[in-house]
Design an enzyme around this catalytic site. Structure first.
Site, PDB file in Angstrom:
ATOM      1  N   CYS A 304       0.810  -1.224   0.000  1.00 28.77           N
ATOM      2  CA  CYS A 304       0.000   0.000   0.000  1.00 28.77           C
ATOM      3  C   CYS A 304       0.848   1.280   0.000  1.00 28.77           C
ATOM      4  O   CYS A 304       0.634   2.181  -0.822  1.00 28.77           O
ATOM      5  CB  CYS A 304      -0.967  -0.010   1.182  1.00 28.77           C
ATOM      6  SG  CYS A 304      -0.193   0.053   2.821  1.00 28.77           S
ATOM      7  N   HIS A 352      -2.513   1.138   6.943  1.00 25.11           N
ATOM      8  CA  HIS A 352      -2.919   1.075   5.533  1.00 25.11           C
ATOM      9  C   HIS A 352      -3.117   2.483   4.994  1.00 25.11           C
ATOM     10  O   HIS A 352      -3.459   3.412   5.736  1.00 25.11           O
ATOM     11  CB  HIS A 352      -4.205   0.268   5.369  1.00 25.11           C
ATOM     12  CG  HIS A 352      -4.552  -0.009   3.937  1.00 25.11           C
ATOM     13  ND1 HIS A 352      -3.798  -0.833   3.133  1.00 25.11           N
ATOM     14  CD2 HIS A 352      -5.565   0.456   3.142  1.00 25.11           C
ATOM     15  CE1 HIS A 352      -4.333  -0.890   1.926  1.00 25.11           C
ATOM     16  NE2 HIS A 352      -5.397  -0.109   1.910  1.00 25.11           N
ATOM     17  N   HIS A 364      -5.888   1.873  -4.245  1.00 21.36           N
ATOM     18  CA  HIS A 364      -4.982   1.336  -3.232  1.00 21.36           C
ATOM     19  C   HIS A 364      -4.590  -0.097  -3.571  1.00 21.36           C
ATOM     20  O   HIS A 364      -5.207  -0.753  -4.414  1.00 21.36           O
ATOM     21  CB  HIS A 364      -5.613   1.418  -1.832  1.00 21.36           C
ATOM     22  CG  HIS A 364      -6.763   0.478  -1.607  1.00 21.36           C
ATOM     23  ND1 HIS A 364      -7.054  -0.091  -0.379  1.00 21.36           N
ATOM     24  CD2 HIS A 364      -7.716  -0.018  -2.446  1.00 21.36           C
ATOM     25  CE1 HIS A 364      -8.119  -0.863  -0.459  1.00 21.36           C
ATOM     26  NE2 HIS A 364      -8.546  -0.843  -1.705  1.00 21.36           N
TER      27      HIS A 364
END
Length: 392
Positions: A304, A352, A364
């Site tokens: 990520c 994240h 993402h």
């Protein structure tokens, strides 16, 4: 002679139980068997518990991935420093050897001419050549070149010793960082392995039910994204109307003046950010469909924070490698004020990150086994959102 043994009771045979006893025994065995078979089923976790456990493991793995990335970055930096120090020590050692040879030639010359005692050879074994010459009172008879050679030797010897100690300390730190790197990698692999094992134990029916639960979550996430999009559109319209009204009022107030008004610095700043954000988003969109791989920074796969770092780098903006550093690399804004290009961070441990593209959506790299994609920022619920940061 007739036998005196009594005949067996009617309806029985020797060695055979009565039907009533046999039936009772078989019934008992069947009940015990059913009980033994049914007992383990009570300990099996529900599908909802499995789903939560798998999600938790993926989140823990992503957090451990950030620790791995940080340790890897630190190790790379320290490896470069150690290599530079070792190269410096090698060069200094070479100079030290050359200085020692020159001093040795001076000592040999003095011995041949009788300018010093026969024990001049001990000169090279002294802790400090300066001390040796002071003790033998030879400094007064040395040429300026010889004095310079002694000074150079002493200086180089001291500097080389310092650099060697520095290199030793850096190597020790590097070894610690490498151990941390291995531990972080093992943690990620263990979390991912546990998640895969849990999923592999699901039946086909359970997997179908799990897919239905996931679809329902996606529908709710899409609904929330659409709601945010309407809210942002309304706010944008209100801002535009307010700006238009202010401009009209300013024009009326300055109608009798010959001066001209200048544009605001904020507008210029917003325009500059939008240009950079467009480049970052173009890069991120080009990565859609590439696999999530923990620790990856491209070009074939990403995790990520590797994706967001690469995207903003394509726009000429350098941001840190890991999420808990990226969250501090810019200005925090409200979710309602989020603009395309902003970074959206998730969970209390900031494990994240995704790139906002507008209308409640982001690009993402979700998790292992998934691919870079567009998705609602509410993919794991509204409470999962930690903050929004504008990095440039």
């Amino acid at each position: 002679m007739a036998s005196h043994r009594k005949p067996p009771p009617a309806g029985t045979r020797a060695g055979i139980r009565t039907p009533a006893l046999a039936t009772a025994a078989l019934t008992s065995v069947a009940l015990l068997s059913q009980t033994a078979t049914a007992a383990p089923a009570d300990d099996r976790p529900s599908l909802e518990e499995v789903e939560k456990k798998v999600d938790d493991l993926y989140r823990q793995a992503e957090s451990a991935t950030d620790n791995y990335n940080a340790a890897k970055e630190k190790t790379t930096t320290q490896r470069g420093r150690v290599d530079a120090l070792l190269n410096d020590v090698a060069q200094r050692t070479q100079k030290l050897n050359e200085a020692r040879e020159e001093l040795g030639s001076f000592a040999a010359a003095q011995y041949r001419t009788g300018a010093s005692a026969p024990d001049t050879a001990t000169f090279l074994l002294a802790d400090s050549p300066q001390d040796y010459f002071d003790q033998t009172q030879l400094m007064s008879r040395m040429t300026s070149r010889q004095k310079g050679a002694v000074d150079d030797y002493v200086t180089e010897q001291s500097a080389t010793m310092r650099k060697r100690q520095e290199a030793t300390d850096s190597l020790r730190t590097l070894t610690k960082s490498q151990d941390d790197l291995k531990a972080a990698k093992a943690t990620v692999q263990k979390k991912l392995s546990d998640a895969r094992n849990l999923l592999s134990q699901l039946t086909a029916e359970e997997k179908a039910r799990l897919a239905a639960i996931e679809q329902k979550k996606q529908q709710e996430a899409a609904r929330k994204a659409a709601e945010l999009a309407r809210q942002q559109a309304a706010e944008q319209k209100a801002q535009e109307e307010a700006a238009a009204a202010a401009a009209q009022q300013q024009e009326q107030n300055s109608s009798s003046s010959s001066g001209t008004s200048t544009g605001s610095g904020t507008a210029t700043s917003d325009s500059s950010y939008a240009t950079k954000a467009a480049k970052a988003l173009a890069f991120a969109r080009a990565q859609i469909g590439k696999p999530y791989v923990w620790g990856a920074t491209g070009p074939g796969s990403y995790d990520c924070s590797g994706l967001t770092q690469a995207a903003w780098k394509a726009a000429g903006v350098d941001i840190p490698r890991v999420t808990y550093d990226q969250v501090n690399a810019g200005t925090t804004v409200t979710l309602a004020a989020a603009q395309p290009g902003d970074l959206v961070f998730f969970y209390d441990d900031i494990s994240h990150v995704g790139m906002y593209i507008g209308n409640g959506m982001m690009i993402h790299a979700p998790k292992p086994g998934a691919y870079v994609r567009e998705e609602s920022i509410y993919y794991d619920g509204e409470s999962a959102i930690h903050s929004v940061v504008r990095p440039a």
